[in-house]
Design a protein around this motif. Sequence first.
Motif, PDB file in Angstrom:
ATOM      1  N   TYR A  28     -91.173  -9.732 -11.337  1.00 42.72           N
ATOM      2  CA  TYR A  28     -90.421  -8.706 -10.621  1.00 42.72           C
ATOM      3  C   TYR A  28     -90.147  -7.523 -11.547  1.00 42.72           C
ATOM      4  O   TYR A  28     -90.000  -7.693 -12.767  1.00 42.72           O
ATOM      5  CB  TYR A  28     -89.081  -9.273 -10.127  1.00 42.72           C
ATOM      6  N   THR A  47     -79.274 -24.451  -3.083  1.00 35.05           N
ATOM      7  CA  THR A  47     -79.813 -24.488  -4.433  1.00 35.05           C
ATOM      8  C   THR A  47     -81.328 -24.637  -4.360  1.00 35.05           C
ATOM      9  O   THR A  47     -81.831 -25.146  -3.355  1.00 35.05           O
ATOM     10  CB  THR A  47     -79.231 -25.687  -5.218  1.00 35.05           C
ATOM     11  N   PRO A  48     -82.074 -24.255  -5.344  1.00 33.13           N
ATOM     12  CA  PRO A  48     -81.631 -23.679  -6.609  1.00 33.13           C
ATOM     13  C   PRO A  48     -81.143 -22.235  -6.477  1.00 33.13           C
ATOM     14  O   PRO A  48     -80.484 -21.738  -7.376  1.00 33.13           O
ATOM     15  CB  PRO A  48     -82.884 -23.748  -7.491  1.00 33.13           C
ATOM     16  N   GLN A  51     -81.456 -17.973  -0.340  1.00 31.01           N
ATOM     17  CA  GLN A  51     -82.598 -17.167   0.099  1.00 31.01           C
ATOM     18  C   GLN A  51     -82.194 -16.341   1.307  1.00 31.01           C
ATOM     19  O   GLN A  51     -81.646 -16.874   2.274  1.00 31.01           O
ATOM     20  CB  GLN A  51     -83.788 -18.070   0.428  1.00 31.01           C
ATOM     21  N   VAL A  67     -88.102 -11.506   1.570  1.00 32.43           N
ATOM     22  CA  VAL A  67     -87.259 -12.626   1.138  1.00 32.43           C
ATOM     23  C   VAL A  67     -86.702 -12.305  -0.242  1.00 32.43           C
ATOM     24  O   VAL A  67     -87.470 -11.991  -1.163  1.00 32.43           O
ATOM     25  CB  VAL A  67     -88.029 -13.969   1.048  1.00 32.43           C
ATOM     26  N   VAL A 105     -91.081  -9.741  -1.806  1.00 41.05           N
ATOM     27  CA  VAL A 105     -90.157 -10.760  -2.329  1.00 41.05           C
ATOM     28  C   VAL A 105     -89.472 -10.189  -3.567  1.00 41.05           C
ATOM     29  O   VAL A 105     -89.968  -9.239  -4.179  1.00 41.05           O
ATOM     30  CB  VAL A 105     -90.882 -12.075  -2.705  1.00 41.05           C
TER      31      VAL A 105
ATOM     32  N   ASP B 271     -86.332 -28.587  -2.625  1.00 44.73           N
ATOM     33  CA  ASP B 271     -85.663 -27.277  -2.659  1.00 44.73           C
ATOM     34  C   ASP B 271     -86.327 -26.350  -3.668  1.00 44.73           C
ATOM     35  O   ASP B 271     -86.501 -25.157  -3.419  1.00 44.73           O
ATOM     36  CB  ASP B 271     -84.181 -27.441  -3.022  1.00 44.73           C
ATOM     37  N   ASN B 272     -86.657 -26.900  -4.843  1.00 46.81           N
ATOM     38  CA  ASN B 272     -87.304 -26.079  -5.867  1.00 46.81           C
ATOM     39  C   ASN B 272     -88.626 -25.518  -5.349  1.00 46.81           C
ATOM     40  O   ASN B 272     -88.964 -24.357  -5.570  1.00 46.81           O
ATOM     41  CB  ASN B 272     -87.570 -26.910  -7.128  1.00 46.81           C
ATOM     42  N   GLU B 274     -89.550 -25.072  -2.227  1.00 46.55           N
ATOM     43  CA  GLU B 274     -89.342 -24.087  -1.156  1.00 46.55           C
ATOM     44  C   GLU B 274     -88.981 -22.728  -1.739  1.00 46.55           C
ATOM     45  O   GLU B 274     -89.480 -21.688  -1.305  1.00 46.55           O
ATOM     46  CB  GLU B 274     -88.244 -24.561  -0.210  1.00 46.55           C
ATOM     47  N   HIS B 275     -88.106 -22.768  -2.728  1.00 50.79           N
ATOM     48  CA  HIS B 275     -87.724 -21.506  -3.365  1.00 50.79           C
ATOM     49  C   HIS B 275     -88.924 -20.843  -3.997  1.00 50.79           C
ATOM     50  O   HIS B 275     -89.137 -19.632  -3.874  1.00 50.79           O
ATOM     51  CB  HIS B 275     -86.642 -21.754  -4.422  1.00 50.79           C
ATOM     52  N   ASN B 278     -91.330 -19.426  -1.281  1.00 48.77           N
ATOM     53  CA  ASN B 278     -90.838 -18.324  -0.460  1.00 48.77           C
ATOM     54  C   ASN B 278     -90.548 -17.051  -1.243  1.00 48.77           C
ATOM     55  O   ASN B 278     -90.750 -15.954  -0.724  1.00 48.77           O
ATOM     56  CB  ASN B 278     -89.557 -18.750   0.273  1.00 48.77           C
ATOM     57  N   THR B 279     -90.048 -17.192  -2.456  1.00 47.39           N
ATOM     58  CA  THR B 279     -89.570 -15.998  -3.134  1.00 47.39           C
ATOM     59  C   THR B 279     -90.305 -15.680  -4.424  1.00 47.39           C
ATOM     60  O   THR B 279     -90.003 -14.684  -5.059  1.00 47.39           O
ATOM     61  CB  THR B 279     -88.063 -16.107  -3.456  1.00 47.39           C
TER      62      THR B 279
END
Lengths: 121, 293
Positions: A28, A47-48, A51, A67, A105, B271-272, B274-275, B278-279
Motif C-alpha cells: 500500500y 479479528t485479525p 473489514q 475493501v 483495497v 479469519d486470517n 479471509e482478511h 479480501n484486503t
Amino acid sequence: MKKLLLAVALGVLTGPGTVLAHHGGNLYDTTKAVELKGTITKFEWGTPHNQIYFDVKTDKGEMQHWVGSTEPAGVMLERGWTRKSLLPGDAVTVYIFAAKNGATVGNLQKIVKADGTVLSA
Amino acid sequence: MKRLFYAMALAAGLSLPAVAQDPAKIPDTSKIVPPMDVSTLKNYLPVGRPANLKPSAIPDLSGDWAADNKRGGFGQSLSAADPGGRMRGKEPDIKYLPWALQRTLAENPPTGPDAKYEVTTDPQMHYCEPHGVGRIYMHPVKARYVQTPEAVYILHEMGPAFRVVWLQADHPADPDPQYWGHSIGWYEGGDTLVVDSVGFNDRSWLDQVGHPHTEKLHTIERFKRIGADVLEYDITIDDPGAYAAPWPGHRNFIKSTTGFMRYMWVCSVRDNNEHYQNTFAPGNDSGVTTFGK
C-alpha cells in the motif's frame, strides 16, 4: 481513477504506530491517503482486522467495490468504535492507504460520516 | 522438532494452516540454527528469586491494560533502541551471535518497515501458535493481572493465552520447554512485579520483526505502576544461545476502561485467510494470491 482520488497529507491523519501495526506496508502507498466518497455495503467487526466494504462511483459512472481494513475489534473499541459504528447504506468519506497497483483495497485511516461523525483508525 | 516439522512440511508441499501458498517464495529459516550445543552455555544473569529479597508491599496491578499510544504503542521490535523495527539487525543494544543475526535478517515479518506479509515466515501467522513472553505485549490486545497470594495470573485478551507467575515457588530443576516457559515472581519496592522465566521452547519470535531465541532463553520482566493510569514494562532478554549479551526491551501500558473481553482475539486461520484474500491479495503483484487453503 486518479481524478477521483484526492491525496491528503499523511501526517494529519495518523501516527506511525497505526501504519506499522497493519499488514501491507510494502503493497500500500503509505505516503498519502486518498479520499473517497462512497456508501457502506458491509462492516465486518472482528479479528485479525475489521473489514469495511464500500462502493464508490467514479466520475465516469463506474461503480467500484472497495475493501479497507482497520485494527482489530478490541483495539477499535479503545478508539471509540463499536460493531454498529458503520451500517450498510451509510454515506461516508473514506481516507485510505490504497494499494500501489491500483487494486481497490487498502488500510483505512479515517471515515467521516454524513452527520459529521469522525471515526479515526 | 519445529524445525524438522517445518522443513518436512515445506519439502512435502503439505497444506500448512496459513501460509502454504508457494513454498518456493518463503525462506526456510528453520535451517539457520545455532552452530553449537547451547545446552553447554551458561546464562549471563542470575536465574530465580534473589536470596536476600526485601519485603515489599503488594502493588495494585488491577484493571485492564492496553498499549499506550502516547508512549510507543505496540511497536514492532522488542529492542529498546529500535521499537519501530527500522534497524533490524543493526540495533545498538542487541549483540547477536552470527546465526541469530542471519536468522533475523532472513525472516519476513508480517508487519512493520520490513513487512512481507504475503511470504511471511512468522510462526504465529503460520500456525496460530502462542506469541510467547515479550511478543504478547506487542500485540494489540489488553491484559489483566489477577493477583492472589499464590500466583499472579496474567490474562491476555487473545487466545486463550494466559500466564501463571508463581509467587511462592521456585523454578523446577529441569522444566519442560514450553511456549510461555515457567515463571516465578516477587514484588519489589511496593510498585513492581518482577517475573523471572525460563523453560521456553524455541518456536516463538521475541517480537514482530523476528528476533529468535533458543531454549536457553531467560527473561526478567518488571511490571511497574508509575501512576494511576500507566504501567511500565521492562524486559531483559538473556539468551546466551542467541545473543552475546543480555538486551533490554520496554513498553508502556495505559489503563483501559472499555471493558475486558468485549472482543477476544481468537487466532483463526480462517479469519486470517479471509482478511488476506479480501484486503491484501488484490494489491499483491508477486504472484502470491492465496493465504492458506
